[in-house]
Design an enzyme around this catalytic site. Structure first.
Site, mmCIF file in Angstrom:
data_model
loop_
_atom_site.group_PDB
_atom_site.id
_atom_site.type_symbol
_atom_site.label_atom_id
_atom_site.label_comp_id
_atom_site.label_asym_id
_atom_site.label_seq_id
_atom_site.Cartn_x
_atom_site.Cartn_y
_atom_site.Cartn_z
ATOM 1 N N LYS A 78 0.809 -1.225 0.000
ATOM 2 C CA LYS A 78 0.000 0.000 0.000
ATOM 3 C C LYS A 78 0.841 1.274 0.000
ATOM 4 O O LYS A 78 0.361 2.333 -0.404
ATOM 5 C CB LYS A 78 -0.908 -0.007 1.243
ATOM 6 C CG LYS A 78 -2.003 -1.046 1.173
ATOM 7 C CD LYS A 78 -2.454 -1.515 2.541
ATOM 8 C CE LYS A 78 -1.552 -2.587 3.078
ATOM 9 N NZ LYS A 78 -2.043 -3.341 4.223
ATOM 10 N N GLY A 111 -1.042 -13.372 11.564
ATOM 11 C CA GLY A 111 -0.641 -12.877 10.242
ATOM 12 C C GLY A 111 -1.497 -11.741 9.709
ATOM 13 O O GLY A 111 -1.526 -11.476 8.513
ATOM 14 N N GLU A 167 0.572 -5.591 9.952
ATOM 15 C CA GLU A 167 1.671 -5.193 9.068
ATOM 16 C C GLU A 167 3.003 -5.600 9.698
ATOM 17 O O GLU A 167 3.082 -5.777 10.926
ATOM 18 C CB GLU A 167 1.666 -3.665 8.892
ATOM 19 C CG GLU A 167 0.437 -3.121 8.187
ATOM 20 C CD GLU A 167 0.329 -3.624 6.766
ATOM 21 O OE1 GLU A 167 1.174 -3.289 5.928
ATOM 22 O OE2 GLU A 167 -0.624 -4.373 6.483
ATOM 23 N N ASP A 204 -2.354 2.509 7.921
ATOM 24 C CA ASP A 204 -2.844 1.485 6.991
ATOM 25 C C ASP A 204 -4.257 1.840 6.508
ATOM 26 O O ASP A 204 -4.546 1.786 5.308
ATOM 27 C CB ASP A 204 -2.825 0.119 7.699
ATOM 28 C CG ASP A 204 -3.322 -0.992 6.803
ATOM 29 O OD1 ASP A 204 -2.533 -1.475 5.973
ATOM 30 O OD2 ASP A 204 -4.501 -1.368 6.915
ATOM 31 N N LYS A 247 -5.543 3.018 2.610
ATOM 32 C CA LYS A 247 -6.692 2.426 1.894
ATOM 33 C C LYS A 247 -7.686 3.514 1.487
ATOM 34 O O LYS A 247 -8.267 3.460 0.402
ATOM 35 C CB LYS A 247 -7.341 1.360 2.774
ATOM 36 C CG LYS A 247 -6.426 0.132 2.948
ATOM 37 C CD LYS A 247 -6.857 -0.769 4.085
ATOM 38 C CE LYS A 247 -5.929 -1.977 4.189
ATOM 39 N NZ LYS A 247 -6.079 -2.723 5.440
ATOM 40 N N GLY A 289 -5.232 -11.132 6.225
ATOM 41 C CA GLY A 289 -4.848 -12.546 6.249
ATOM 42 C C GLY A 289 -4.156 -12.913 4.948
ATOM 43 O O GLY A 289 -4.513 -12.410 3.880
HETATM 44 N N1 HSE Z 1 -2.525 -5.083 8.334
HETATM 45 C C1 HSE Z 1 -3.645 -5.033 7.463
HETATM 46 C C2 HSE Z 1 -4.909 -5.155 8.280
HETATM 47 C C3 HSE Z 1 -3.548 -6.126 6.447
HETATM 48 O O1 HSE Z 1 -4.823 -5.523 9.454
HETATM 49 O O2 HSE Z 1 -5.991 -4.864 7.774
HETATM 50 C C4 HSE Z 1 -4.524 -6.022 5.318
HETATM 51 O O3 HSE Z 1 -4.320 -4.871 4.552
#
Ligand code: HSE
Length: 338
Positions: free
Chosen positions: A125, A207, A210, A221, A225, A317
């Site tokens: 991103k 998982g 980030e 994050d 988006k 994920g």
């Molecule tokens: N780290 C991001 C989240 C991963 O938790 O949404 C997906 O973009």
């Protein structure tokens, strides 16, 4: 379709597992054979022009820590951008960790791929949050595809939902939950006695987070988006610096309990309105469709004629994001006879 996979963390490995498992189905259903011919990680690379043995690549990574230990065809360095420019392949999949300060190394990798004539699928991103209009222009100029379904919503197709299912509508604004990690933390803090740090550790182990989890917690994050949605869906030329960002570090168990007592929940909401773009914790009615638990993401598109339309799905994920990459690969293959 020869794929150069750059970045072999949670998402890159998930893509390799999906292709390893589903290759025959993809050939049968879509008429092309996705072959990963190069994999680059932070310590080296492996390459086979006839297609790598993905089980062997995954084993080298899991057991020995790097694809440089892939049998016979693994090597230490040189740099990813050199490998991208000198390797044969039609598509570069960029899945190095998102960096929201200068976008590197993803930004250079994407530029290198496009300037050497390769389509790009990115789940990174950072480069888009900082330089999306310029990258789209470069791809357009080179008559190449730059695809990024997996950057927003993991496997849930928020971007193509808006662009393909709402054509003709004027989208006035969007708002929703776009970060799985913080939603997981807030849900855990509210429903159990788990503290912030313990909940974050769980999200990391599963998982979702980030590589640098402060990007989740501090809201970068979600903001990235929001920038991607603004540029692609609402035709607003924003970058990360245009978004007002507040993370969740000041949300306390007490404030979550207070919200619950009044029929609400605190969620980290990304929002694009007529006048501005924001990311901040907001109290949302528990009956609002965007009030989703765990790692779910939910996004409401406010449209002029159809009213509010909300899409909900898993937003983080490795496997989910790997599935978004596959979607982009199928789409690219459908547009080009490569
Ligand atoms: N780290 C991001 C989240 C991963 O938790 O949404 C997906 O973009």
């Amino acid at each position: 379709l020869r794929i150069i996979l750059v970045g072999f963390g949670t998402v890159g490995q998930s893509l390799a597992r999906i292709i390893h498992k589903d290759r025959e189905r993809i050939v049968d259903d879509y008429g092309f054979d996705p072959q990963i011919t190069t994999i680059v990680d932070s310590r080296g690379y492996c390459q086979d022009k006839n297609g790598l043995d993905l089980a062997a690549a995954l084993e080298a990574k899991e057991r020995l820590g790097t694809v440089a230990k892939y049998p016979e065809k693994g090597r230490r360095r040189p740099t990813a951008s050199r490998i991208i420019s000198t390797s044969e392949g039609e598509v570069v999949v960029e899945s190095t960790p998102s960096n929201f300060k200068d976008g590197e190394p993803g930004l250079s990798n994407i530029k290198q791929a496009l300037t050497t004539g390769k389509h790009v699928v990115t789940v990174n991103k950072g480069p888009l949050a900082l330089a999306m209009p310029a990258l789209l222009e470069l791809a357009n100029h080179k008559k190449l595809q730059l695809r990024f379904s997996g950057t927003v919503g993991g496997g849930t197709p928020f971007l193509s939902f808006a662009s393909k299912c709402l054509p003709g509508e004027k989208i006035l604004g969007v708002h929703g939950v776009l970060n799985g990690t913080t939603n997981y933390i807030l849900t855990r803090m509210e429903n159990s006695s788990l503290g912030f740090q313990a909940a974050l550790r769980e999200a990391q182990m599963k998982g979702y987070a980030e590589t640098d989890s402060s990007n989740d917690v501090q809201g970068f994050d979600t903001a990235a988006k929001i920038v991607i949605i603004a540029n692609l869906i609402i035709n607003r030329r924003l970058n990360l610096h245009d978004v007002e960002i507040t993370g969740i570090s000041k949300v306390t168990p007490q404030s979550l309990r207070d919200a619950k007592a009044s029929g609400a929940k605190i969620k980290l909401i990304g929002r694009i309105s007529e006048s501005k773009a924001t990311v901040k914790p907001e109290e949302i009615s528990a009956t609002d469709p965007i009030c989703v638990p765990d790692t779910l993401n939910a996004l409401t598109f406010s449209t002029e004629h159809a009213g509010n339309v909300t899409l909900i799905g898993k937003g983080a994920g490795g496997e989910q994001t790997g599935s978004a990459i596959l979607r982009d690969l199928v789409d690219i293959r459908g547009r080009y006879t490569i």
